[in-house]
Design a protein around this motif. Sequence first.
Motif, PDB file in Angstrom:
ATOM      1  N   ASP A  49      46.904  16.009  22.109  1.00 39.46           N
ATOM      2  CA  ASP A  49      47.763  17.182  22.255  1.00 39.46           C
ATOM      3  C   ASP A  49      46.917  18.421  22.563  1.00 39.46           C
ATOM      4  O   ASP A  49      45.909  18.683  21.895  1.00 39.46           O
ATOM      5  CB  ASP A  49      48.545  17.393  20.949  1.00 39.46           C
ATOM      6  N   LEU A  50      47.344  19.171  23.568  1.00 43.22           N
ATOM      7  CA  LEU A  50      46.604  20.357  24.005  1.00 43.22           C
ATOM      8  C   LEU A  50      46.319  21.334  22.869  1.00 43.22           C
ATOM      9  O   LEU A  50      45.290  21.988  22.852  1.00 43.22           O
ATOM     10  CB  LEU A  50      47.391  21.097  25.095  1.00 43.22           C
ATOM     11  N   ARG A  51      47.228  21.419  21.912  1.00 45.87           N
ATOM     12  CA  ARG A  51      47.040  22.404  20.839  1.00 45.87           C
ATOM     13  C   ARG A  51      45.860  22.070  19.939  1.00 45.87           C
ATOM     14  O   ARG A  51      45.417  22.916  19.149  1.00 45.87           O
ATOM     15  CB  ARG A  51      48.315  22.528  20.007  1.00 45.87           C
ATOM     16  N   TYR A  52      45.324  20.842  20.051  1.00 41.98           N
ATOM     17  CA  TYR A  52      44.191  20.444  19.219  1.00 41.98           C
ATOM     18  C   TYR A  52      42.852  20.533  19.949  1.00 41.98           C
ATOM     19  O   TYR A  52      41.806  20.227  19.363  1.00 41.98           O
ATOM     20  CB  TYR A  52      44.395  19.024  18.696  1.00 41.98           C
ATOM     21  N   TYR A  53      42.851  20.933  21.200  1.00 36.38           N
ATOM     22  CA  TYR A  53      41.601  20.971  21.966  1.00 36.38           C
ATOM     23  C   TYR A  53      40.555  21.869  21.299  1.00 36.38           C
ATOM     24  O   TYR A  53      39.365  21.593  21.363  1.00 36.38           O
ATOM     25  CB  TYR A  53      41.861  21.461  23.389  1.00 36.38           C
ATOM     26  N   GLY A  54      40.988  22.943  20.672  1.00 36.40           N
ATOM     27  CA  GLY A  54      40.052  23.858  20.025  1.00 36.40           C
ATOM     28  C   GLY A  54      39.357  23.271  18.808  1.00 36.40           C
ATOM     29  O   GLY A  54      38.407  23.862  18.292  1.00 36.40           O
ATOM     30  N   ARG A  55      39.826  22.109  18.342  1.00 35.68           N
ATOM     31  CA  ARG A  55      39.207  21.462  17.177  1.00 35.68           C
ATOM     32  C   ARG A  55      38.290  20.300  17.572  1.00 35.68           C
ATOM     33  O   ARG A  55      37.750  19.618  16.707  1.00 35.68           O
ATOM     34  CB  ARG A  55      40.286  20.941  16.228  1.00 35.68           C
ATOM     35  N   LEU A  56      38.128  20.070  18.872  1.00 31.79           N
ATOM     36  CA  LEU A  56      37.298  18.967  19.359  1.00 31.79           C
ATOM     37  C   LEU A  56      35.879  19.440  19.620  1.00 31.79           C
ATOM     38  O   LEU A  56      35.659  20.477  20.246  1.00 31.79           O
ATOM     39  CB  LEU A  56      37.873  18.408  20.662  1.00 31.79           C
ATOM     40  N   THR A  57      34.920  18.649  19.152  1.00 27.35           N
ATOM     41  CA  THR A  57      33.507  18.918  19.413  1.00 27.35           C
ATOM     42  C   THR A  57      32.950  17.797  20.276  1.00 27.35           C
ATOM     43  O   THR A  57      33.123  16.621  19.942  1.00 27.35           O
ATOM     44  CB  THR A  57      32.708  19.006  18.097  1.00 27.35           C
ATOM     45  N   TRP A  58      32.278  18.164  21.340  1.00 27.73           N
ATOM     46  CA  TRP A  58      31.744  17.214  22.317  1.00 27.73           C
ATOM     47  C   TRP A  58      30.304  16.851  21.997  1.00 27.73           C
ATOM     48  O   TRP A  58      29.452  17.732  21.866  1.00 27.73           O
ATOM     49  CB  TRP A  58      31.780  17.877  23.685  1.00 27.73           C
ATOM     50  N   HIS A  59      29.972  15.556  21.877  1.00 35.02           N
ATOM     51  CA  HIS A  59      28.589  15.132  21.665  1.00 35.02           C
ATOM     52  C   HIS A  59      27.876  14.810  22.969  1.00 35.02           C
ATOM     53  O   HIS A  59      26.655  14.953  23.054  1.00 35.02           O
ATOM     54  CB  HIS A  59      28.537  13.891  20.756  1.00 35.02           C
ATOM     55  N   GLN A  60      28.592  14.319  23.936  1.00 32.82           N
ATOM     56  CA  GLN A  60      28.012  13.980  25.231  1.00 32.82           C
ATOM     57  C   GLN A  60      28.834  14.658  26.331  1.00 32.82           C
ATOM     58  O   GLN A  60      29.899  15.205  26.074  1.00 32.82           O
ATOM     59  CB  GLN A  60      28.027  12.460  25.468  1.00 32.82           C
ATOM     60  N   HIS A  61      28.298  14.589  27.549  1.00 36.98           N
ATOM     61  CA  HIS A  61      29.015  15.080  28.737  1.00 36.98           C
ATOM     62  C   HIS A  61      29.491  16.524  28.548  1.00 36.98           C
ATOM     63  O   HIS A  61      30.650  16.861  28.749  1.00 36.98           O
ATOM     64  CB  HIS A  61      30.192  14.150  29.070  1.00 36.98           C
ATOM     65  N   HIS A  62      28.552  17.385  28.167  1.00 43.10           N
ATOM     66  CA  HIS A  62      28.914  18.772  27.900  1.00 43.10           C
ATOM     67  C   HIS A  62      29.473  19.476  29.130  1.00 43.10           C
ATOM     68  O   HIS A  62      30.398  20.290  29.018  1.00 43.10           O
ATOM     69  CB  HIS A  62      27.698  19.540  27.357  1.00 43.10           C
ATOM     70  N   ALA A  63      28.935  19.165  30.293  1.00 46.19           N
ATOM     71  CA  ALA A  63      29.441  19.799  31.523  1.00 46.19           C
ATOM     72  C   ALA A  63      30.891  19.393  31.750  1.00 46.19           C
ATOM     73  O   ALA A  63      31.736  20.219  32.128  1.00 46.19           O
ATOM     74  CB  ALA A  63      28.566  19.410  32.710  1.00 46.19           C
TER      75      ALA A  63
END
Length: 200
Positions: A49-63
């Motif tokens: 859900d788009l509303r949760y994107y702000g709670r996601l942390t990326w470990h790989q593929h930062h670009a």
Amino acid sequence: MLVVISSPVPMPREAECFNRLFEAGLEVLHVRKPKAGAGVFRDLLQGIDLRYYGRLTWHQHHAEGETWGMQRIHLPSIVRQQTPSAQLDRWKALGKTISTSIHSPEEYRTLSSAIDYALLGPVFPSISKPGYRSTAPLEAPARASQTTKRIAIGGLDPYRCEAVYNLGFDGIAALGSIWQQGDPVQNFKQLQEAWYIHAR
């Protein structure tokens, strides 16, 4: 602060499970899949859900994460050491939240002030990586003038939350206790209840 780290391998209906975790109150989810290509991350995002994107942390593929507007970046220890301070400053200027992994209190003292929080462990023998353990439970490093939060990782389950809190950590991160058996959402709720008894 309570962080959940994704299973390193794809799981059935994973995006749906992530949504359920967020609905249950999960603050931050680290998406860590070291052997997955960028396509796996794109597929996951399409189901979250788009509303949760702000709670996601990326470990790989930062670009790739930046093209999707991700605001949280995690730097494994070796990647952090190879990342110029100018890049950290650029991310901070863009309002990114930056985290990293460390393995000793001494390493904590070398961190840039741009790092918002650090996962330190294993504090206890790992659940997800049998045989991966510290010689003794790690205490949270003294903060001195640093503002980087200290997040415990390694062997964390509801029964160890009090001990981790007493060791001085600002939060916990869980992987094995969430994904290895049973319903991940119920596992999370038990951990959430146990942690916040002490942290609030």
